[in-house]
Scaffold this motif. Structure first.
Motif, PDB file in Angstrom:
ATOM      1  N   ASN A  81      -2.628  -3.307  -2.363  1.00 60.39           N
ATOM      2  CA  ASN A  81      -1.684  -3.271  -3.487  1.00 60.39           C
ATOM      3  C   ASN A  81      -1.661  -1.900  -4.148  1.00 60.39           C
ATOM      4  O   ASN A  81      -0.594  -1.361  -4.466  1.00 60.39           O
ATOM      5  N   SER A  82      -2.835  -1.323  -4.353  1.00 57.82           N
ATOM      6  CA  SER A  82      -2.914   0.008  -4.963  1.00 57.82           C
ATOM      7  C   SER A  82      -2.298   1.060  -4.048  1.00 57.82           C
ATOM      8  O   SER A  82      -1.573   1.955  -4.502  1.00 57.82           O
ATOM      9  N   LEU A  83      -2.576   0.937  -2.749  1.00 56.01           N
ATOM     10  CA  LEU A  83      -2.041   1.896  -1.784  1.00 56.01           C
ATOM     11  C   LEU A  83      -0.511   1.869  -1.780  1.00 56.01           C
ATOM     12  O   LEU A  83       0.149   2.925  -1.808  1.00 56.01           O
ATOM     13  N   GLU A  84       0.078   0.671  -1.784  1.00 52.72           N
ATOM     14  CA  GLU A  84       1.538   0.567  -1.723  1.00 52.72           C
ATOM     15  C   GLU A  84       2.195   1.038  -3.015  1.00 52.72           C
ATOM     16  O   GLU A  84       3.293   1.595  -2.981  1.00 52.72           O
ATOM     17  N   GLN A  85       1.526   0.842  -4.134  1.00 52.59           N
ATOM     18  CA  GLN A  85       2.067   1.377  -5.388  1.00 52.59           C
ATOM     19  C   GLN A  85       2.118   2.903  -5.344  1.00 52.59           C
ATOM     20  O   GLN A  85       3.079   3.513  -5.823  1.00 52.59           O
ATOM     21  N   LEU A  86       1.108   3.504  -4.764  1.00 47.80           N
ATOM     22  CA  LEU A  86       1.049   4.967  -4.679  1.00 47.80           C
ATOM     23  C   LEU A  86       2.051   5.515  -3.663  1.00 47.80           C
ATOM     24  O   LEU A  86       2.713   6.524  -3.916  1.00 47.80           O
ATOM     25  N   THR A  87       2.178   4.854  -2.507  1.00 47.52           N
ATOM     26  CA  THR A  87       3.084   5.379  -1.477  1.00 47.52           C
ATOM     27  C   THR A  87       4.552   5.241  -1.886  1.00 47.52           C
ATOM     28  O   THR A  87       5.386   6.054  -1.495  1.00 47.52           O
ATOM     29  N   HIS A  88       4.870   4.230  -2.689  1.00 48.91           N
ATOM     30  CA  HIS A  88       6.247   4.093  -3.169  1.00 48.91           C
ATOM     31  C   HIS A  88       6.654   5.284  -4.035  1.00 48.91           C
ATOM     32  O   HIS A  88       7.836   5.613  -4.138  1.00 48.91           O
ATOM     33  N   GLN A  89       5.661   5.926  -4.652  1.00 53.52           N
ATOM     34  CA  GLN A  89       5.927   7.065  -5.535  1.00 53.52           C
ATOM     35  C   GLN A  89       5.685   8.407  -4.844  1.00 53.52           C
ATOM     36  O   GLN A  89       5.761   9.458  -5.471  1.00 53.52           O
ATOM     37  N   MET A  90       5.409   8.380  -3.553  1.00 53.23           N
ATOM     38  CA  MET A  90       5.036   9.590  -2.819  1.00 53.23           C
ATOM     39  C   MET A  90       6.279  10.376  -2.422  1.00 53.23           C
ATOM     40  O   MET A  90       6.692  10.419  -1.256  1.00 53.23           O
ATOM     41  N   ILE A  91       6.923  11.001  -3.411  1.00 46.57           N
ATOM     42  CA  ILE A  91       8.188  11.681  -3.161  1.00 46.57           C
ATOM     43  C   ILE A  91       8.001  13.127  -2.707  1.00 46.57           C
ATOM     44  O   ILE A  91       8.963  13.760  -2.258  1.00 46.57           O
ATOM     45  N   TRP A 115     -13.290   6.277   5.134  1.00 43.06           N
ATOM     46  CA  TRP A 115     -13.456   5.086   5.970  1.00 43.06           C
ATOM     47  C   TRP A 115     -14.559   4.177   5.431  1.00 43.06           C
ATOM     48  O   TRP A 115     -14.412   2.944   5.395  1.00 43.06           O
ATOM     49  N   LEU A 116     -15.660   4.767   4.973  1.00 44.15           N
ATOM     50  CA  LEU A 116     -16.760   3.963   4.406  1.00 44.15           C
ATOM     51  C   LEU A 116     -16.297   3.205   3.168  1.00 44.15           C
ATOM     52  O   LEU A 116     -16.673   2.045   2.967  1.00 44.15           O
ATOM     53  N   GLN A 117     -15.491   3.846   2.340  1.00 41.38           N
ATOM     54  CA  GLN A 117     -14.979   3.176   1.136  1.00 41.38           C
ATOM     55  C   GLN A 117     -14.033   2.030   1.512  1.00 41.38           C
ATOM     56  O   GLN A 117     -14.045   0.956   0.888  1.00 41.38           O
ATOM     57  N   ALA A 173      -3.120  11.526   6.472  1.00 40.36           N
ATOM     58  CA  ALA A 173      -2.709  12.200   5.233  1.00 40.36           C
ATOM     59  C   ALA A 173      -2.613  11.215   4.077  1.00 40.36           C
ATOM     60  O   ALA A 173      -3.054  11.510   2.952  1.00 40.36           O
ATOM     61  N   ILE A 174      -2.036  10.051   4.333  1.00 33.10           N
ATOM     62  CA  ILE A 174      -1.904   9.039   3.279  1.00 33.10           C
ATOM     63  C   ILE A 174      -3.280   8.598   2.782  1.00 33.10           C
ATOM     64  O   ILE A 174      -3.517   8.494   1.570  1.00 33.10           O
ATOM     65  N   ILE A 175      -4.198   8.350   3.701  1.00 28.57           N
ATOM     66  CA  ILE A 175      -5.560   7.938   3.311  1.00 28.57           C
ATOM     67  C   ILE A 175      -6.248   9.063   2.543  1.00 28.57           C
ATOM     68  O   ILE A 175      -6.905   8.824   1.514  1.00 28.57           O
ATOM     69  N   THR A 220      -6.883   7.875  -1.391  1.00 25.15           N
ATOM     70  CA  THR A 220      -8.199   7.250  -1.591  1.00 25.15           C
ATOM     71  C   THR A 220      -8.850   7.627  -2.923  1.00 25.15           C
ATOM     72  O   THR A 220      -9.354   6.742  -3.646  1.00 25.15           O
ATOM     73  N   PRO A 221      -8.879   8.917  -3.336  1.00 26.23           N
ATOM     74  CA  PRO A 221      -9.487   9.243  -4.638  1.00 26.23           C
ATOM     75  C   PRO A 221      -8.808   8.512  -5.806  1.00 26.23           C
ATOM     76  O   PRO A 221      -9.477   8.061  -6.744  1.00 26.23           O
ATOM     77  N   LYS A 222      -7.478   8.360  -5.738  1.00 22.78           N
ATOM     78  CA  LYS A 222      -6.752   7.666  -6.808  1.00 22.78           C
ATOM     79  C   LYS A 222      -7.041   6.174  -6.781  1.00 22.78           C
ATOM     80  O   LYS A 222      -7.156   5.532  -7.833  1.00 22.78           O
ATOM     81  N   ILE A 223      -7.161   5.607  -5.575  1.00 24.38           N
ATOM     82  CA  ILE A 223      -7.450   4.177  -5.459  1.00 24.38           C
ATOM     83  C   ILE A 223      -8.850   3.870  -5.982  1.00 24.38           C
ATOM     84  O   ILE A 223      -9.073   2.861  -6.667  1.00 24.38           O
ATOM     85  N   LEU A 224      -9.794   4.750  -5.699  1.00 23.31           N
ATOM     86  CA  LEU A 224     -11.175   4.511  -6.140  1.00 23.31           C
ATOM     87  C   LEU A 224     -11.296   4.532  -7.662  1.00 23.31           C
ATOM     88  O   LEU A 224     -12.174   3.868  -8.235  1.00 23.31           O
ATOM     89  N   LYS A 225     -10.412   5.268  -8.337  1.00 25.63           N
ATOM     90  CA  LYS A 225     -10.430   5.261  -9.804  1.00 25.63           C
ATOM     91  C   LYS A 225     -10.050   3.888 -10.350  1.00 25.63           C
ATOM     92  O   LYS A 225     -10.488   3.498 -11.436  1.00 25.63           O
TER      93      LYS A 225
END
Length: 559
Positions: A340-350, A267-269, A318-320, A324-329
């Motif tokens: 934008n980063s979050l939606e790119q990751l969730t589209h691949q969350m198979i 949440w802080l990030q 769960a999504i956050i 979050t670690p991948k987005i922070l990279k």
């Protein structure tokens, strides 16, 4: 057509043995929008068109379609089928083993408790429909008590169109079928359901999630059963479906409260980039459709039906937690970058199993959940969310046909009329061929009414008309009005023109003519000669459509 008919409920054996609709029926469904409608001109009365001519469902054919299971209707073109029409399964071998031989309890409450753990681990394709029906209490008794097809027959006045031209959308601008790959018949099923639900729940101002749920259910349930499952969710809407804009913002705010409590570091990030769950508003509008892979959406839907809105809080946490670690990279600098980063990751969350395991690793105490929801509700109420204007969806019914247009035109016109008028059915009070051509007699009849629709046919064959909210009384000067509507119908093209300026110079009636707009936008004399010029009042062109300002009225009606 007959005035009444009996709904015959198919037996379970009949339901299990549905055949695919004939090729001719499917072809007709795909091409119904190309159908021509017969309009008779001159002084001859218009005969009522046959069902085949007007694109109206035959009673028995509609009944078969509404009761048929989804694999027999042709509603879905793709999504769960590949190009060779081999069914795509989202069921793993592990899930197949877990559900092998499972008996579904008859009682909804028993089913919810007994199947909760199994549902959280994923429902197989084979069990999805019976599980949904069991936990929502949709059985043969509920289907008989509240017949969906009877409601359809009533709403459309026993003439259910194969192509529904106007539908309520519960707050969204347009219906988006792309992510569900519906055929034209599937789209029409969705539109029929929306018409019935809107009539059942006229006061719901905002419920876009409802539309996505209908589309998801139609992949696995018949049209009739989809209606009853949705009705159950709406009857328990505090647990399942928000029906106001404020309700959606309360869910988003509650998600933020859960993240602060259960994922404080993440949440802080998020806060450092001004990102919060309000950026995910479209996700909840569309029940995650197009933001998560289909198999994940269905997995969420299974638990949502069993546990309600609370499943959203598990999934968002769960999504956050996962992303979050991948987005922070990537080191996003703003809320937009984070989204934008979050939606790119969730589209691949198979990997649905990992997502749902992390989701249910978060354990909520009932008292804590209640407290967070109360905090969120109070906070949202203080912001005074402005609800979208309530649009009354009413499908007008007429006892007799107009000489000049088909019934669907009334639905188009009602989109422009004041809401206090849109809950009334139009009734014809004057027709030139029957009531006569006397201007004085026409005014005498018209003066008994306000909120009238004057419709005329010109010598060119097009239709010119006006909705007049004023009373038909002689005046020395123009009367004001902000609700007057001019319209034309030329073939299939319908044009509507509302007041833009000169609201104090809209309508005038004297002993020899009546006129709308000072230009005039439309003027008709006692000899039924008409004139129409380009109008600043209505921002309308000359209505005759030929470039000529004068034309002759050969027939007219007043409704």
């Amino acid at each position: 057509m007959e005035d009444s008919w009996e709904v015959v409920m198919p037996s379970q054996k009949e339901r299990d043995s549905w055949e695919f609709l004939s090729d001719s029926t499917k072809e007709h469904q795909e091409e119904h929008h190309e159908e021509e409608f017969l309009l008779l001109s001159g002084s001859c009365p218009r005969r009522r068109l046959t069902d085949q001519e007007e694109g109206v469902w035959d009673k028995a054919e509609l009944q078969r379609l509404v009761f048929a299971p989804p694999e027999s209707t042709g509603y879905v073109r793709q999504r769960f089928w590949d190009k060779d029409r081999q069914k795509l399964s989202f069921t793993s071998e592990k899930q197949e083993a877990l559900w092998f031989g499972v008996e579904i309890p008859d009682s909804p409450e028993t089913a919810k408790k007994k199947l909760k753990i199994l549902i959280r681990k994923g429902v197989t394709d084979e069990y999805r429909a019976p599980v949904w029906l069991a936990i929502t209490g949709v059985d043969s008794n509920s289907l008989k008590k509240n017949s969906y097809i009877e409601k359809l027959w009533y709403i459309f006045d026993k003439r259910v169109p194969k192509c529904v031209s106007r539908v309520p959308t519960f707050g969204v601008e347009t219906l988006d079928f792309d992510d569900h790959h519906f055929s034209s018949s599937g789209k029409e099923a969705c539109k029929r359901l929306l018409c019935v639900l809107s009539t059942d729940h006229m006061l719901f101002t905002y419920a876009p999630m409802l539309i996505e749920l209908i589309m998801l259910f139609l992949h696995f349930l018949s049209e009739e059963k989809t209606y009853h499952v949705i009705e159950y969710l709406l009857s328990e809407r505090e647990k399942y479906i928000p029906v106001t804009m404020e309700g959606y913002y309360t869910i988003l705010e509650t998600c933020d409260q859960f993240i602060q409590s259960y994922c404080p570091k993440e949440w802080l990030q998020m806060q450092a980039r001004d990102f919060n769950c309000h950026h995910l508003f479209p996700w909840f509008q569309r029940f995650f459709v197009s933001f998560l892979p289909t198999q994940v959406v269905l997995r969420i839907l299974d638990s949502y039906l069993n546990e309600g809105i609370e499943i959203f809080y598990h999934v968002i946490l769960a999504i956050i937690k996962i992303t979050t670690p991948k987005i922070l990279k990537i080191n996003p600098n703003s809320a937009e970058d984070w989204l934008n980063s979050l939606e790119q990751l969730t589209h691949q969350m198979i990997d649905e199993d990992t997502l749902m395991k992390v989701a249910f690793d978060f354990h909520f105490k009932e008292s804590r959940t209640k407290k967070l929801v109360e905090i969120s509700t109070e906070k949202v109420q203080q912001t005074q969310i402005k609800e979208p204007p309530m649009k009354i969806f009413y499908r007008p019914k007429t006892e007799e046909d107009s000489l000049f247009f088909k019934e669907d035109f009334w639905i188009s016109l009602y989109d422009y009329l004041p809401e206090n008028v849109c809950i009334k059915d139009p009734k014809r009070v004057y027709q030139s061929n029957n009531s006569g051509w006397s201007f004085r007699n026409f005014v005498s009849v018209a003066s008994k009414y306000d909120n009238t629709v004057f419709v005329s046919k010109t010598s060119r064959g097009n239709v010119v008309g006006v909705f007049n909210p004023n009373t038909w009384e002689e005046t020395e000067t123009f009367e004001n009005s902000k609700d007057c509507i001019l319209f034309t119908i030329d073939g299939k093209k319908e044009c509507f023109y509302s007041i833009h300026k000169n609201v104090d110079q809209v309508f005038r009636l004297d002993s020899k003519s009546f006129q709308f707009g000072p230009e005039p936008a439309l003027r008709i004399t006692e000899d039924w000669e008409a004139m129409s010029e380009d109008s600043e009042t209505f921002e309308s062109p000359a209505l005759h459509g030929t470039g000529e300002s004068c034309f002759e009225i050969i027939e007219f009606e007043l409704w």
